[in-house]
Design a protein around this motif. Sequence first.
Motif, PDB file in Angstrom:
ATOM      1  N   TYR A  92       7.007  -2.037  -6.053  1.00 54.35           N
ATOM      2  CA  TYR A  92       6.393  -1.683  -4.545  1.00 54.35           C
ATOM      3  C   TYR A  92       6.998  -2.874  -3.620  1.00 54.35           C
ATOM      4  CZ  TYR A  92       3.547  -1.190  -0.794  1.00 54.35           C
ATOM      5  OH  TYR A  92       2.738  -0.840   0.630  1.00 54.35           O
ATOM      6  N   ASN A  93       6.853  -4.102  -4.172  1.00 55.37           N
ATOM      7  CA  ASN A  93       7.169  -5.357  -3.350  1.00 55.37           C
ATOM      8  C   ASN A  93       8.595  -5.437  -2.819  1.00 55.37           C
ATOM      9  OD1 ASN A  93       4.514  -6.075  -2.852  1.00 55.37           O
ATOM     10  ND2 ASN A  93       4.751  -7.455  -4.687  1.00 55.37           N
ATOM     11  N   ARG A  94       9.456  -4.766  -3.507  1.00 55.90           N
ATOM     12  CA  ARG A  94      11.008  -4.706  -3.340  1.00 55.90           C
ATOM     13  C   ARG A  94      11.260  -4.325  -1.890  1.00 55.90           C
ATOM     14  NH1 ARG A  94      12.945  -2.744  -9.166  1.00 55.90           N
ATOM     15  NH2 ARG A  94      12.344  -4.576 -10.444  1.00 55.90           N
ATOM     16  N   GLY A  95      11.858  -4.969  -1.179  1.00 51.75           N
ATOM     17  CA  GLY A  95      12.173  -4.637   0.295  1.00 51.75           C
ATOM     18  C   GLY A  95      10.986  -4.410   1.086  1.00 51.75           C
ATOM     19  N   MET A  96      10.006  -4.955   0.883  1.00 50.30           N
ATOM     20  CA  MET A  96       8.787  -4.917   1.627  1.00 50.30           C
ATOM     21  C   MET A  96       8.665  -6.238   2.230  1.00 50.30           C
ATOM     22  SD  MET A  96       7.729  -1.862   1.315  1.00 50.30           S
ATOM     23  CE  MET A  96       5.914  -2.037   1.809  1.00 50.30           C
ATOM     24  N   GLN A  97       8.199  -6.192   3.727  1.00 46.51           N
ATOM     25  CA  GLN A  97       8.071  -7.354   4.363  1.00 46.51           C
ATOM     26  C   GLN A  97       6.863  -8.041   3.726  1.00 46.51           C
ATOM     27  OE1 GLN A  97       7.997  -6.676   8.421  1.00 46.51           O
ATOM     28  NE2 GLN A  97      10.294  -6.210   8.596  1.00 46.51           N
ATOM     29  N   GLN A  98       5.862  -7.432   3.527  1.00 52.13           N
ATOM     30  CA  GLN A  98       4.540  -7.892   3.118  1.00 52.13           C
ATOM     31  C   GLN A  98       4.308  -7.859   1.635  1.00 52.13           C
ATOM     32  OE1 GLN A  98       1.085  -7.062   5.431  1.00 52.13           O
ATOM     33  NE2 GLN A  98      -0.068  -8.806   4.658  1.00 52.13           N
ATOM     34  N   SER A  99       4.278  -8.639   0.911  1.00 49.56           N
ATOM     35  CA  SER A  99       4.015  -8.458  -0.609  1.00 49.56           C
ATOM     36  C   SER A  99       2.530  -8.184  -0.702  1.00 49.56           C
ATOM     37  CB  SER A  99       4.339  -9.435  -1.417  1.00 49.56           C
ATOM     38  OG  SER A  99       5.991  -9.556  -1.178  1.00 49.56           O
ATOM     39  N   ILE A 100       2.216  -7.426  -1.954  1.00 46.48           N
ATOM     40  CA  ILE A 100       0.757  -7.322  -2.374  1.00 46.48           C
ATOM     41  C   ILE A 100       0.745  -7.769  -3.753  1.00 46.48           C
ATOM     42  CG2 ILE A 100       0.561  -5.222  -0.949  1.00 46.48           C
ATOM     43  CD1 ILE A 100       0.766  -3.523  -3.131  1.00 46.48           C
ATOM     44  N   CYS A 101      -0.690  -8.017  -4.002  1.00 48.96           N
ATOM     45  CA  CYS A 101      -1.026  -8.510  -5.618  1.00 48.96           C
ATOM     46  C   CYS A 101      -1.608  -7.396  -6.088  1.00 48.96           C
ATOM     47  CB  CYS A 101      -2.011  -9.568  -5.543  1.00 48.96           C
ATOM     48  SG  CYS A 101      -3.686  -9.188  -4.880  1.00 48.96           S
ATOM     49  N   GLU A 102      -1.500  -7.692  -7.620  1.00 46.37           N
ATOM     50  CA  GLU A 102      -1.953  -6.526  -8.491  1.00 46.37           C
ATOM     51  C   GLU A 102      -3.114  -5.894  -8.379  1.00 46.37           C
ATOM     52  OE1 GLU A 102      -1.483  -7.756 -12.575  1.00 46.37           O
ATOM     53  OE2 GLU A 102       0.718  -8.611 -12.339  1.00 46.37           O
ATOM     54  N   ALA A 103      -4.345  -6.997  -7.937  1.00 53.75           N
ATOM     55  CA  ALA A 103      -5.415  -6.392  -7.299  1.00 53.75           C
ATOM     56  C   ALA A 103      -5.453  -5.209  -6.332  1.00 53.75           C
ATOM     57  CB  ALA A 103      -6.525  -7.464  -7.107  1.00 53.75           C
ATOM     58  N   THR A 104      -4.613  -5.683  -5.398  1.00 53.45           N
ATOM     59  CA  THR A 104      -4.410  -4.629  -4.247  1.00 53.45           C
ATOM     60  C   THR A 104      -3.719  -3.310  -4.894  1.00 53.45           C
ATOM     61  OG1 THR A 104      -4.180  -6.526  -2.684  1.00 53.45           O
ATOM     62  CG2 THR A 104      -3.329  -4.221  -1.958  1.00 53.45           C
ATOM     63  N   THR A 105      -2.622  -3.489  -5.838  1.00 54.70           N
ATOM     64  CA  THR A 105      -2.232  -2.265  -6.295  1.00 54.70           C
ATOM     65  C   THR A 105      -3.314  -1.474  -6.961  1.00 54.70           C
ATOM     66  OG1 THR A 105      -0.162  -3.297  -6.675  1.00 54.70           O
ATOM     67  CG2 THR A 105      -0.418  -1.375  -7.931  1.00 54.70           C
ATOM     68  N   ARG A 106      -4.218  -1.856  -7.746  1.00 54.64           N
ATOM     69  CA  ARG A 106      -5.056  -1.311  -8.537  1.00 54.64           C
ATOM     70  C   ARG A 106      -6.057  -0.744  -7.616  1.00 54.64           C
ATOM     71  NH1 ARG A 106      -7.055  -5.337 -10.612  1.00 54.64           N
ATOM     72  NH2 ARG A 106      -5.899  -5.364 -12.983  1.00 54.64           N
ATOM     73  N   THR A 107      -6.542  -1.415  -6.418  1.00 54.73           N
ATOM     74  CA  THR A 107      -7.462  -0.969  -5.453  1.00 54.73           C
ATOM     75  C   THR A 107      -6.883   0.446  -4.862  1.00 54.73           C
ATOM     76  OG1 THR A 107      -8.484  -3.086  -5.084  1.00 54.73           O
ATOM     77  CG2 THR A 107      -8.815  -1.305  -3.514  1.00 54.73           C
ATOM     78  N   THR A 108      -5.533   0.231  -4.506  1.00 57.35           N
ATOM     79  CA  THR A 108      -5.000   1.363  -3.906  1.00 57.35           C
ATOM     80  C   THR A 108      -4.597   2.501  -4.695  1.00 57.35           C
ATOM     81  OG1 THR A 108      -3.697  -0.299  -2.345  1.00 57.35           O
ATOM     82  CG2 THR A 108      -2.868   1.932  -2.529  1.00 57.35           C
ATOM     83  N   LEU A 109      -4.438   2.260  -6.082  1.00 59.11           N
ATOM     84  CA  LEU A 109      -4.199   3.493  -6.637  1.00 59.11           C
ATOM     85  C   LEU A 109      -5.722   4.103  -7.015  1.00 59.11           C
ATOM     86  CD1 LEU A 109      -1.834   1.977  -9.702  1.00 59.11           C
ATOM     87  CD2 LEU A 109      -1.295   3.716  -7.807  1.00 59.11           C
ATOM     88  N   ARG A 110      -6.746   3.482  -7.300  1.00 58.47           N
ATOM     89  CA  ARG A 110      -7.813   3.896  -7.351  1.00 58.47           C
ATOM     90  C   ARG A 110      -8.266   4.843  -6.094  1.00 58.47           C
ATOM     91  NH1 ARG A 110     -11.226  -0.642 -10.501  1.00 58.47           N
ATOM     92  NH2 ARG A 110     -10.411  -0.393 -12.523  1.00 58.47           N
ATOM     93  N   ARG A 111      -8.171   4.215  -4.732  1.00 55.37           N
ATOM     94  CA  ARG A 111      -8.308   4.978  -3.665  1.00 55.37           C
ATOM     95  C   ARG A 111      -7.595   6.346  -3.659  1.00 55.37           C
ATOM     96  NH1 ARG A 111      -6.474   1.348  -0.194  1.00 55.37           N
ATOM     97  NH2 ARG A 111      -8.630   0.114  -0.302  1.00 55.37           N
ATOM     98  N   MET A 112      -6.370   6.214  -4.269  1.00 52.25           N
ATOM     99  CA  MET A 112      -5.537   7.638  -4.096  1.00 52.25           C
ATOM    100  C   MET A 112      -5.890   8.449  -5.105  1.00 52.25           C
ATOM    101  SD  MET A 112      -1.894   5.470  -3.649  1.00 52.25           S
ATOM    102  CE  MET A 112      -0.778   7.064  -3.956  1.00 52.25           C
TER     103      MET A 112
END
Length: 346
Positions: A92-112
């Motif tokens: 996800y962080n490849r090519g993104m201006q603002q990187s996220i951490c694994e905790a944010t990824t987990r929270t986002t996936l659960r929200r989805m």
Amino acid sequence: MGKKGDLSNFERGMVVGARRAGLSISQSAQLLGFSRTTISRVYKEWCEKGKTSSMQQSCRRKCLVDARGQRRMGRLIQADRRATLTEITTRYNRGMQQSICEATTRTTLRRMGYNSRRPHRVPLISTTNRKKRLQFARAHQNWTVEDWKNVAWSDESRFLLRHSDGRVRIWRKQNENMDPSCLVTTVQAGGGGVMVWGMFSWHTLGPLVPIGHRLNATAYLSIVSDHVHPFMTTMYPSSDGYFQQDNAPCHKARIISNWFLEHDNEFTVLKWPPQSPDLNPIEHLWDVVEWELRALDVHPTNLHQLQDAILSIWANISKECFQHLVESMPRRIKAVLKVKGGQTQY
């Protein structure tokens, strides 16, 4: 007691409107259902600063993954269901201006709506076998539970002293358990432990026969003559019973086929589609035995103890349990028709 928490902009406007209309703090609190403290604070903020918006709402932390980012993360999941949280975050962080951490990824996936789950294991069904499964389902789509009561189900199963638990996990939503990308295909294979053959019908549990060696045509012929034949003639004396068996090589041997031909006036062998354990309710009885084995307070330490435990568990399976499985057959047939011969949830 009235509401004390932060109010929406609309609620704050109602407070200001009530006070400007000449209502006292107590009257406004009683009318709107808010506390007197809240009425006083909101109206004071409007008088001093001219604002009706919530400071708390405007100070909430901005979500790092917006709707566009969620669509990007969803595409990553669809492309690789088995990706780990670290791999998803890195990609996800490849090519993104603002990187996220694994905790944010987990929270986002659960929200989805995604959760990490172990994939369902299903047989690998070829195109030819899929057609045969569909043909079988079409031929039996009008069978009622009463028809399925005339079928005696059989199968072999192997139970192990020690269990190998695969750690493959996937990301899926709640309703995606049977999505092809969320499945792990399996093939029939041998292993250690105790092998048994069993049969049952809606009316009663049949015998459970331990197999002390590899099941070949000769050994299976003994099972058929010593166990299948007396069961079928006793349970279906009017010769209206069907005997079900899968397409294992020993079941299709010439000596077995000849034996069934000699006794075709006593019962009928059900023509069974290949790779169809989901249509055989005895598979769920094997699951019951497996669950009960794992739930034992004292686990078997040798094959003799394992065999005794299996026989005991089988003998104590409730009538409601195996009758419910037979009664599920019309639903199983409908499920096969719905997926046109593919894998089902059973």
